[in-house]
Design a protein around this motif. Structure first.
Motif, short mmCIF file in Angstrom:
data_model
loop_
_atom_site.label_atom_id
_atom_site.label_comp_id
_atom_site.label_asym_id
_atom_site.label_seq_id
_atom_site.Cartn_x
_atom_site.Cartn_y
_atom_site.Cartn_z
N ALA A 56 -15.43 -9.31 7.65
CA ALA A 56 -14.14 -10.25 7.18
C ALA A 56 -13.64 -9.35 5.93
O ALA A 56 -11.99 -9.51 5.31
N TYR A 57 -14.46 -9.78 4.70
CA TYR A 57 -14.66 -9.87 3.21
C TYR A 57 -13.63 -8.05 2.76
O TYR A 57 -12.65 -7.91 2.61
N ARG A 58 -14.35 -6.97 3.89
CA ARG A 58 -13.78 -6.22 3.30
C ARG A 58 -12.65 -5.65 3.98
O ARG A 58 -12.37 -4.47 3.62
N ALA A 59 -12.79 -6.06 5.42
CA ALA A 59 -11.01 -5.86 5.92
C ALA A 59 -9.80 -6.39 5.01
O ALA A 59 -8.53 -5.40 4.88
N MET A 60 -9.95 -7.73 4.65
CA MET A 60 -9.05 -8.78 3.28
C MET A 60 -8.57 -7.41 2.41
O MET A 60 -8.11 -7.92 1.73
N HIS A 61 -10.14 -7.46 1.99
CA HIS A 61 -10.11 -6.54 0.44
C HIS A 61 -10.16 -4.62 0.05
O HIS A 61 -10.97 -5.18 -0.61
N SER A 62 -9.72 -4.22 0.81
CA SER A 62 -9.60 -2.98 0.88
C SER A 62 -8.37 -2.28 0.99
O SER A 62 -7.41 -2.97 1.34
N THR A 63 -8.57 -0.64 1.10
CA THR A 63 -7.38 -0.26 1.55
C THR A 63 -7.26 0.08 3.31
O THR A 63 -6.42 1.31 3.23
N SER A 64 -7.91 -1.06 4.27
CA SER A 64 -7.02 -0.61 5.25
C SER A 64 -5.71 -1.47 6.00
O SER A 64 -5.46 -1.92 4.49
N ASP A 65 -5.83 -1.43 6.39
CA ASP A 65 -3.91 -1.76 7.59
C ASP A 65 -4.20 -3.89 7.74
O ASP A 65 -3.16 -3.72 8.32
N PHE A 66 -5.67 -3.88 7.69
CA PHE A 66 -6.04 -5.13 8.13
C PHE A 66 -4.92 -6.18 7.29
O PHE A 66 -4.09 -6.87 7.47
N PRO A 67 -4.66 -6.03 5.64
CA PRO A 67 -3.78 -7.10 5.13
C PRO A 67 -2.01 -6.94 5.74
O PRO A 67 -1.98 -7.79 5.28
N LEU A 68 -2.25 -5.88 5.53
CA LEU A 68 -0.71 -5.47 6.02
C LEU A 68 -0.37 -5.89 7.52
O LEU A 68 0.22 -6.76 7.73
N LEU A 69 -0.92 -5.99 8.68
CA LEU A 69 -0.96 -6.40 9.84
C LEU A 69 -1.22 -7.68 9.74
O LEU A 69 -0.57 -8.09 10.28
N LEU A 70 -2.09 -8.49 8.98
CA LEU A 70 -2.38 -10.38 9.25
C LEU A 70 -0.16 -10.63 7.98
O LEU A 70 0.13 -11.49 8.69
N SER A 71 -0.06 -10.12 6.92
CA SER A 71 0.89 -10.31 6.40
C SER A 71 2.14 -9.88 7.29
O SER A 71 3.51 -11.38 7.34
N ASN A 72 2.38 -8.72 7.99
CA ASN A 72 3.59 -8.72 9.38
C ASN A 72 3.99 -9.21 10.04
O ASN A 72 4.35 -10.38 10.33
N ILE A 73 2.23 -10.26 10.46
CA ILE A 73 2.27 -11.04 11.74
C ILE A 73 2.72 -12.67 11.22
O ILE A 73 4.08 -13.08 11.74
N ALA A 74 2.41 -12.47 9.92
CA ALA A 74 3.35 -14.57 9.43
C ALA A 74 4.02 -14.38 9.22
O ALA A 74 4.97 -15.25 9.07
#
Length: 648
Positions: free
Chosen positions: A357-375
């Motif tokens: 969870a930590y690495r996905a939210m604070h890395s260069t992956s697409d996960f933060p953008l995915l969460l931001s788009n849903i919000a």
């Protein structure tokens, strides 16, 4: 009636296009048959129209693989005129490859037992002008009709050896065309002075345009001529092959189909057609510079990210379960975090749930953008769904920055004054009024924690942004209505919005007299130069406490006496707003249309209209922060579009 074998053979053999005879047959009504000619002088230059005779039903000698026969068109009730009288086109030589082939339209058409006639109107396009001039000058005279036959009647010849007749007893004309040589010589542009009567006796049959050489002899000679059906069939086959070869050559070169049709019509042989195609390709390559084009296509990673986002949208109710979404139906948010890390090159083997969870939210992956788009989609959906009753009274103006902007009203005395001989022109008086307003930023934040991801808590990811989006919409409405009820000071004269000097306030409950006073006040408002602006009353703005009373007042009904007529019935639109109840349950407003006068204004930062959502880039081991922000401002520009009544 039952069809004999010869009629069936005719219909079977006539489903293609026979270039040699310039004829097309169809018992299904899909392809058109052509016959006729053109006539000139009923020309109306003003309306660009002319009256034509498009058929007299004269028999036309035709030939198919079974031999020669006469084709005759019945008139009167046998003709279905629906297509012609529905705006059928006037074409150039039956060509229908492009819109440029249309040179006019059939205005109306009719038939009797003797002939079919019509009035056609020519286009005023530049390329049609030469054709129209030739029609006016009597150079182009022949017209042809394109039609389909639904039913034939066979009539055998009384003299042995003569061709039989196929009479069309049910047929439909589809279009009219200007042609060089018609099949029916009486089909012409009609003379205004002496409209030509159809021949009382059957005249010698006219020739089809491609059979002039073959049919130069009288009709009687046809019956005794030697059988040359094999030669005709060979000619037809050769012509069809030439057409196929030319079309194939043109399409292989990437040229327009009109090039092929032009060469086929002009009789260009295949070798000459190939040379022409090569020349046109050389001209095109010389005129067009070589340009390298690089296109970016969607890769597998982009497609996987789209599937993850579609699945999350479906789970929170923002979208349907599409094929993309179904591919990730069983994936939790932690599964999605793990996949985005793997696609970014991270090794997730041996990681704990908290580490993923930590690495996905604070890395260069697409996960933060995915969460931001849903919000963002959850927030904007709720924001758009909230009713904003003030919008009909306001206009939107987005601003480039946060500095105050001044709305300038310029009013000038433009009524002309008498100019004496040798006198001076008098200058128009111009005055200005300024009202300023500016944007301000308002924001909230959403925390997405590792607990939320591990627990797969989609409710927090959708419901909280929805509440914030709805809150932002309510926030805008609060500001807009507060501007009205607060009775703000106007920049024009430093007096409050509803002031005695503005002549826009009165008393009285909703009634004919009270609304009449409001309408009179709006009609007689003046601009800065003293000119009446003559505003019409459009909206009745009320607190919800007066909603039933307002609907009863404006409801249409027919009174027994003229004195009881309500002149405002159905003429005003009701805007009911509960925020007005907070200020007063009896005060109401009558307003003008914002298209007549500036009333209320609102806006956002240019390029960011409405709420915006961003992810905050910070190293928090327990989660990440999504910021929701709106840059908004509003104002009332002047008093002229508003009238306020105390309601008592």
């Amino acid at each position: 009636m039952p069809k004999d074998s010869e009629t069936e053979a005719l219909e079977r053999s006539s489903r293609g296009t026979d270039k040699l005879h310039k004829e097309t047959y169809s018992n299904m009504g899909e392809l058109l048959q052509t016959r006729a000619q053109f006539i000139p002088s009923s020309v109306d230059a003003d309306s660009r129209s002319v009256e034509v005779t498009w058929t007299t039903g004269a028999p036309v000698l035709r030939r198919n693989l079974g031999g020669s026969y006469f084709e005759e068109l019945s008139l009167g009730d046998a003709v279905n005129m629906e297509r012609l009288n529905s705006g059928a086109p006037l074409l150039n030589s039956h060509k229908a490859n492009d819109l440029s082939d249309i040179v006019g339209v059939v205005e109306r058409a009719w038939t009797d037992e003797k002939e079919g006639r019509a009035v056609v109107r020519f286009s005023d396009r530049a390329e049609v002008e030469p054709i129209w001039r030739d029609v006016q000058n009597g150079i182009i005279r022949s017209i042809s009709v394109g039609y389909s036959v639904e039913e034939f009647e066979r009539i055998d010849s009384k003299r042995e050896g003569d061709p039989h007749t196929l009479r069309a007893t049910s047929w439909t004309p589809h279009e009219l065309s200007l042609v060089p040589i018609p099949a029916d010589h009486s089909a012409q542009i009609r003379e205004l002075e002496t409209a030509q009567e159809p021949p009382t006796e059957k005249e010698p049959l006219n020739m089809d345009e491609t059979r002039e050489m073959e049919q130069a002899a009288p009709v009687e000679a046809v019956a005794t001529a030697p059988d040359n059906s094999a030669a005709i069939e060979a000619a037809i086959k050769s012509e069809r092959q030439r057409s196929v070869d030319i079309r194939h050559c043109v399409r292989a070169a990437g040229l327009d189909d009109a090039v092929a049709e032009s060469m086929i019509t002009e009789g260009v042989q295949i070798d000459a057609a190939r040379k022409s195609v090569i020349d046109q390709l050389a001209q095109r390559q010389a005129a067009a510079p070589t340009v390298q084009h690089v296109s970016i296509v969607e890769d597998a990673s982009d497609k996987r990210a789209a599937c993850l986002e579609a699945a999350l949208e479906a789970r929170v109710g923002l979208g349907e379960w599409t094929d993309q979404a179904k591919s990730e139906r069983s994936s939790s948010m932690l599964d999605m975090a793990k996949e985005t890390l793997s696609r970014s090159g991270a090794n997730v083997i041996g990681m704990s749930k908290s580490e993923i969870a930590y690495r996905a939210m604070h890395s260069t992956s697409d996960f933060p953008l995915l969460l931001s788009n849903i919000a963002r989609k959850s927030l904007l959906g709720a924001y758009a769904a909230e009713a904003q009753t003030w919008r009909p009274l306001a206009r939107q103006r987005n601003l480039p920055d946060f500095r105050p902007v001044y709305e300038v009203q310029v009013n000038g005395q433009i009524v002309p004054e008498e100019l004496a001989e040798g006198g001076e022109y008098k200058a128009a008086t111009v005055s200005e009024a300024q009202t300023s307003w500016a944007l301000k930023s308002y924001a909230k934040k959403i925390r997405v924690t590792r607990n939320l991801i591990i627990n797969d808590d989609l409710d927090a990811l959708s419901r909280i942004p929805q509440m914030i989006g709805r809150g932002m919409s309510l926030f805008e409405s609060n500001h807009m209505w507060a501007n009205l009820t607060a009775n703000p000071t106007m920049g024009e004269d430093s007096k409050v919005l509803f002031h005695a000097d503005h002549d826009n306030a009165g008393t009285g409950a909703i009634s004919v007299d009270a609304i009449s006073d409001a309408r009179f006040a709006l009609r007689n408002q003046s601009d800065l130069a003293g000119n009446r602006v003559n505003l019409g009353a459009k909206y009745l703005v009320i607190p919800t406490a007066l909603e039933t009373e307002a609907e009863q007042f404006l409801a249409p009904f027919t009174p027994a006496q003229i004195g009881n007529v309500n002149p405002f019935s159905g003429k005003l639109q009701i805007i009911a707003e509960p925020r007005l109840d907070d200020a007063s349950s009896s005060v109401y407003y009558v307003t003008a249309d914002p298209s007549q006068v500036d009333m209320m204004v609102y806006g956002y930062l240019e390029g960011e209209a409405g709420p915006s959502v961003t992810t905050l880039d910070e190293r928090d081991p327990d989660g990440t922060t999504i910021l929701a922000r709106i840059d908004f401002g509003c104002a009332i520009l002047n008093h002229r579009g508003f009238y306020k009544s105390t309601g008592a």
